[in-house]
Design an enzyme around this catalytic site. Structure first.
Site, mmCIF file in Angstrom:
data_model
loop_
_atom_site.group_PDB
_atom_site.id
_atom_site.type_symbol
_atom_site.label_atom_id
_atom_site.label_comp_id
_atom_site.label_asym_id
_atom_site.label_seq_id
_atom_site.Cartn_x
_atom_site.Cartn_y
_atom_site.Cartn_z
ATOM 1 N N GLN A 1 2.881 -3.727 4.115
ATOM 2 C CA GLN A 1 4.117 -2.958 3.171
ATOM 3 C C GLN A 1 5.301 -4.206 3.341
ATOM 4 O O GLN A 1 5.216 -5.103 4.124
ATOM 5 C CB GLN A 1 4.486 -1.830 4.038
ATOM 6 C CG GLN A 1 5.762 -1.132 3.255
ATOM 7 C CD GLN A 1 5.808 0.332 4.065
ATOM 8 O OE1 GLN A 1 5.235 0.584 4.976
ATOM 9 N NE2 GLN A 1 6.798 0.976 3.359
ATOM 10 N N GLY B 1 10.823 2.841 3.918
ATOM 11 C CA GLY B 1 10.243 3.953 3.613
ATOM 12 C C GLY B 1 9.055 4.202 2.957
ATOM 13 O O GLY B 1 8.321 3.056 2.334
ATOM 14 N N HIS B 2 8.261 5.157 2.715
ATOM 15 C CA HIS B 2 7.051 5.298 2.008
ATOM 16 C C HIS B 2 7.131 5.277 0.442
ATOM 17 O O HIS B 2 6.133 4.999 -0.213
ATOM 18 C CB HIS B 2 6.318 6.656 2.450
ATOM 19 C CG HIS B 2 6.895 7.885 2.339
ATOM 20 N ND1 HIS B 2 7.655 8.346 1.360
ATOM 21 C CD2 HIS B 2 7.627 8.608 3.544
ATOM 22 C CE1 HIS B 2 8.263 9.383 1.833
ATOM 23 N NE2 HIS B 2 8.053 9.670 3.123
ATOM 24 N N ASN C 1 0.689 11.125 4.015
ATOM 25 C CA ASN C 1 1.064 10.397 5.330
ATOM 26 C C ASN C 1 -0.043 10.182 6.237
ATOM 27 O O ASN C 1 -1.120 11.102 6.463
ATOM 28 C CB ASN C 1 2.035 11.512 5.844
ATOM 29 C CG ASN C 1 3.303 11.552 5.130
ATOM 30 O OD1 ASN C 1 3.435 10.725 4.298
ATOM 31 N ND2 ASN C 1 4.215 12.326 5.519
ATOM 32 N N ILE C 2 -0.025 9.066 7.021
ATOM 33 C CA ILE C 2 -1.165 8.956 8.001
ATOM 34 C C ILE C 2 -1.464 9.808 9.038
ATOM 35 O O ILE C 2 -2.385 10.046 9.671
ATOM 36 C CB ILE C 2 -0.900 7.582 8.508
ATOM 37 C CG1 ILE C 2 -2.128 7.013 9.374
ATOM 38 C CG2 ILE C 2 0.065 7.421 9.667
ATOM 39 C CD1 ILE C 2 -2.248 5.528 9.741
ATOM 40 N N ASP C 3 -0.363 10.579 9.263
ATOM 41 C CA ASP C 3 -0.290 11.569 10.357
ATOM 42 C C ASP C 3 -0.427 13.009 10.159
ATOM 43 O O ASP C 3 -0.652 13.907 10.688
ATOM 44 C CB ASP C 3 1.171 11.764 11.081
ATOM 45 C CG ASP C 3 2.230 12.089 10.317
ATOM 46 O OD1 ASP C 3 2.216 12.662 9.221
ATOM 47 O OD2 ASP C 3 3.679 11.647 10.885
ATOM 48 N N LYS D 1 3.608 14.401 14.262
ATOM 49 C CA LYS D 1 4.526 13.629 14.558
ATOM 50 C C LYS D 1 5.187 13.707 15.915
ATOM 51 O O LYS D 1 5.534 12.648 16.449
ATOM 52 C CB LYS D 1 5.646 13.818 13.477
ATOM 53 C CG LYS D 1 5.395 13.857 12.107
ATOM 54 C CD LYS D 1 6.460 13.934 11.393
ATOM 55 C CE LYS D 1 6.307 13.743 9.939
ATOM 56 N NZ LYS D 1 5.790 12.266 9.434
#
Length: 346
Positions: free
Chosen positions: A23, A54-55, A83-85, A232
């Protein structure tokens, strides 16, 4: 990217091809001087002065890395972004089938907002197209006013899970034409340098879901809560490690006994559980049985024994300088436990 490659190396003997990309990074801005913090290029020494924007930056990063072009060359048509989480974000072939059959360029998954959901963008319609509104884009008072107005609308009870399905061809077209003009969000963050000096900084970010207004024939799909299980904090970890869920074919599934209750209870573990090390030390026998739990608040120096069950509303508060041990085999139902206490073994 080196650390990512190291983690992914454990899959090297699988019949699986994993692509990675890096990124972009932006310089933090000193809030008081309104000037960039770094005075030179990115390095290990000044890494704290930079941030990922930011994503929403995922789209341009995918294109700039050449990954979009590579995937299109392999005959790929769509990508699924999450989202990875989010442990509930898995590929749902039913959604993909709907997208392909109707030539959709983008799909956003939304779910019902629960009391523990304080973040997550809300959707509204503008000029016949869906638009995402993030909480950070509005003053707090205006956001609360909007929530009250939206509470009577079906859209007002939903929020973006950030499970996004994107047409690669459409993404490539929009990026090359510079048409993904996402709204900029401001975030304040205090950082500390190597000498311990703290500086309040500004970050300019974008949100991935905001792209929905730029894709043609985009749509939203309401999904069950099981597709949104973010981890998170240790509060979230407590829930997903509990007996609320079972694992089937690599996906978390809410147990049938929980279907008539709020999907995930409200869990507030307090500062003593904030780090993973402290969390594991205080839950050395694992997470208690919380299948019938609605709300849990834990504050202070609290330790849980083996085979503990928590039901209804449970509040445990250890006063400063004291300790509470919930002994093995304990069952707490609609209880408030305070003071300095070690519940005896049965």
């Amino acid at each position: 990217d080196t650390e990512t490659e190291r983690v992914l190396s454990k899959y090297s003997d699988h019949n699986l091809k994993i692509f990675t990309f890096t990124q972009h990074y932006f310089p933090r801005i000193d809030k008081h001087t309104m000037t960039p913090l770094p005075t030179g290029p990115f390095s290990k020494e000044n890494a704290h002065q930079w941030y990922p924007p930011g994503h929403g930056n995922v789209y341009q990063s995918l294109v700039d890395s050449g990954l979009v072009e590579k995937l299109l060359g392999q005959g790929k048509e769509y990508i699924f972004i999450s989202n990875i989480d989010n442990l509930g974000a898995t590929v749902d072939l039913n959604i993909l089938y709907e997208i392909m059959c109707n030539d959709r360029e983008m799909c956003m998954e939304v779910t019902r907002r629960e009391r523990q959901d304080v973040a997550g963008g809300s959707l509204f319609e503008y000029l016949g197209k869906p638009k995402l509104l993030e909480q950070r884009s509005m003053p707090p008072k205006e956001w609360e006013k909007l929530k009250r107005l939206a509470s009577s609308s079906p859209f007002g009870t939903m929020f973006n899970t950030n499970n996004l399905w994107i047409s690669l061809r459409a993404l490539n077209r929009l990026a090359l034409e510079n048409k993904l003009l996402l709204d900029v969000l401001f975030r304040e963050k205090e950082i500390t340098d190597n000498t311990g000096v703290a500086t309040m900084t500004l970050q300019l970010e974008t949100a991935a879901g905001a792209a929905i207004e730029f894709f043609d024939n985009s749509f939203i799909v309401f999904v069950p809560r099981k597709r949104f299980l973010p981890v998170k904090t240790t509060d979230d970890l407590f829930a997903v490690q509990s007996d609320l869920f079972t694992v089937r074919h690599g996906s978390l599934s809410l147990r049938q006994e929980r279907k008539n209750m709020i999907a995930v209870p409200t869990v507030k573990l307090g500062a003593n559980f904030r780090s993973v090390d402290e969390y594991l030390k205080r839950l050395r026998y694992g997470v208690p049985d919380i299948l019938e739990l609605e709300h849990l608040t834990v504050s202070g120096n609290v330790h849980f024994g083996e085979d503990v069950a928590l039901k209804g509303t449970v509040i445990i508060v250890a006063e400063e300088g004291s300790r509470i041990d919930i002994a093995s085999g304990s069952v707490l139902k609609d209880n408030v436990v305070t003071g300095n206490l070690r519940i005896l073994e049965h």
